[in-house]
Design a protein around this motif. Sequence first.
Motif, short mmCIF file in Angstrom:
data_model
loop_
_atom_site.label_atom_id
_atom_site.label_comp_id
_atom_site.label_asym_id
_atom_site.label_seq_id
_atom_site.Cartn_x
_atom_site.Cartn_y
_atom_site.Cartn_z
N ARG A 274 44.66 33.42 33.54
CA ARG A 274 46.17 33.77 33.71
C ARG A 274 46.65 35.02 33.11
N LEU A 275 45.80 35.37 31.90
CA LEU A 275 46.29 36.75 31.21
C LEU A 275 45.41 37.97 32.35
N LEU A 276 44.28 37.74 32.85
CA LEU A 276 43.56 38.79 33.64
C LEU A 276 44.54 39.06 34.96
N GLN B 146 49.36 32.51 37.45
CA GLN B 146 50.49 31.76 36.44
C GLN B 146 51.40 30.76 37.51
N ASP B 147 51.66 29.80 36.75
CA ASP B 147 52.75 28.98 37.41
C ASP B 147 54.03 29.24 36.38
N ILE C 66 34.58 43.29 32.86
CA ILE C 66 34.57 42.02 33.59
C ILE C 66 35.68 42.17 34.64
N TYR C 67 36.95 42.51 34.04
CA TYR C 67 37.85 42.74 35.13
C TYR C 67 37.76 43.36 36.23
N ASP C 68 36.98 44.79 35.91
CA ASP C 68 37.00 45.53 37.02
C ASP C 68 35.79 45.27 37.95
N ASN C 69 34.81 44.46 37.62
CA ASN C 69 33.73 43.75 38.61
C ASN C 69 34.56 42.55 39.30
N LEU C 70 35.57 41.95 38.54
CA LEU C 70 36.33 40.90 39.49
C LEU C 70 37.06 41.53 40.48
N LEU C 71 37.64 42.54 40.12
CA LEU C 71 38.37 43.16 41.36
C LEU C 71 37.87 43.51 42.51
N LEU C 72 36.71 44.06 42.21
CA LEU C 72 35.39 44.44 43.39
C LEU C 72 35.30 43.19 44.05
N ASP C 73 35.05 42.00 43.28
CA ASP C 73 34.77 40.68 44.25
C ASP C 73 35.81 40.43 44.95
N ALA C 74 36.96 40.40 44.22
CA ALA C 74 38.17 40.14 45.27
C ALA C 74 38.31 41.03 46.34
N HIS C 75 38.16 42.32 46.26
CA HIS C 75 38.43 43.29 47.43
C HIS C 75 37.29 42.94 48.51
N GLU D 68 46.34 36.52 47.51
CA GLU D 68 45.97 35.04 47.94
C GLU D 68 44.51 34.61 47.36
N VAL D 69 43.50 35.64 47.46
CA VAL D 69 42.30 35.82 47.13
C VAL D 69 42.39 35.30 45.55
N VAL D 70 42.75 35.86 44.79
CA VAL D 70 43.07 35.71 43.45
C VAL D 70 43.49 34.48 42.83
N ALA D 71 44.53 33.94 43.53
CA ALA D 71 45.27 32.72 43.37
C ALA D 71 44.95 31.69 43.97
N VAL D 72 44.15 31.47 45.02
CA VAL D 72 43.71 30.19 45.46
C VAL D 72 42.17 30.26 46.04
N TYR D 73 41.44 31.27 46.37
CA TYR D 73 40.13 31.10 46.78
C TYR D 73 39.22 30.76 45.70
N PRO D 74 38.70 29.42 46.10
CA PRO D 74 37.53 28.91 44.95
C PRO D 74 36.39 29.74 44.85
N GLY D 75 35.97 30.51 45.86
CA GLY D 75 34.94 31.22 45.73
C GLY D 75 35.07 32.35 44.41
N PHE D 76 36.18 33.01 44.59
CA PHE D 76 36.56 34.00 43.83
C PHE D 76 36.83 33.37 42.31
N TYR D 77 37.12 32.09 42.23
CA TYR D 77 37.38 31.49 40.76
C TYR D 77 36.04 31.21 40.40
N ALA D 78 35.04 30.70 40.93
CA ALA D 78 33.83 30.29 40.56
C ALA D 78 33.09 31.71 40.19
N ILE D 79 33.27 32.89 40.87
CA ILE D 79 32.61 34.12 40.49
C ILE D 79 33.17 34.78 39.31
#
Length: 281
Positions: free
Chosen positions: A38-40, A45-46, A94-103, A117-128
């Motif tokens: 939620r910070l990154l 966040q809800d 780590i954050y920069d790498n995750l943005l590349l994964d999301a894109h 949508e990818v960041v908020a709900v995709y299980p693949g992105f969460y697991a990565i």
Amino acid sequence: MIVANSSFLDHLQAQRTQYRYKLPSRPDAGRFIDQLMRLLFPVTQDCQSASQHVEETYQKIHQQFIHLLQPLASTLPASPEIITDQFFEQLPAIYDNLLLDAHAIVDNDPAAIGIEEVVAVYPGFYAISVYRIAHELLRLNVPLLPRMLTEYAHGHTGIDIHPGAQIGRSFFIDHGTGVVIGETTIIGTNVKVYQGVTLGATHVAKSMAQKKRHPTIENNVVIYANATILGGRTVVGHDSVIGGNVWLTSSVEPYSLVYNQHQTDVRLKSLEDAEPINFVI
């Protein structure tokens, strides 16, 4: 009143005393990873968890992580405070790498509406995401907790990534359910993996624990659903495509296309078209 076996209760009491304060709390580990996400990525966040004070939230999570490491203090290479500082220093990378994964997911999944949508709900992105955080902790020689985090993600997504795996940038897991990536797997950049894929070992003997048991997947490889690739010597060359349901235990050259060849039989339109069958009894 139930009469308890006193020796059994004594055994349980001894275990409770032995392990008290020696293991991180699994619920606390789960809360930490979700609060860090939620910070990154504020889009996760809800209404109840939303906060406008980034610095305050950052400091709170920082202290929370020190507390999480305390039970492991005797096995850490440095104090929980130093390990925590070292980990948080790596958060921007780590954050920069995750943005590349999301894109990568947005660019390759026609169903993806956008990065939010990818960041908020995709299980693949969460697991990565959880994997990349856990992998950094493993790199800092933190025991147990990295696996605890990836198993937390496993329980939520059905995607099992060992924190010891080495995964390059722009990694894309589509759907994800049933994906298994073993400890010594090496994955290059811009790799796409679909549901049910296993990157595993051909042997599970304990004597193999310190050896490379899982495959190497080079850059720009696509692995379709339910493919199984096994073995520490197995290398999938760059820019290859591995079709669905393939069972692969040997290396393939770059630019290879590996697939199962199916036989198709045309069904009869009606029973009148069928040849008479003689049964011998």
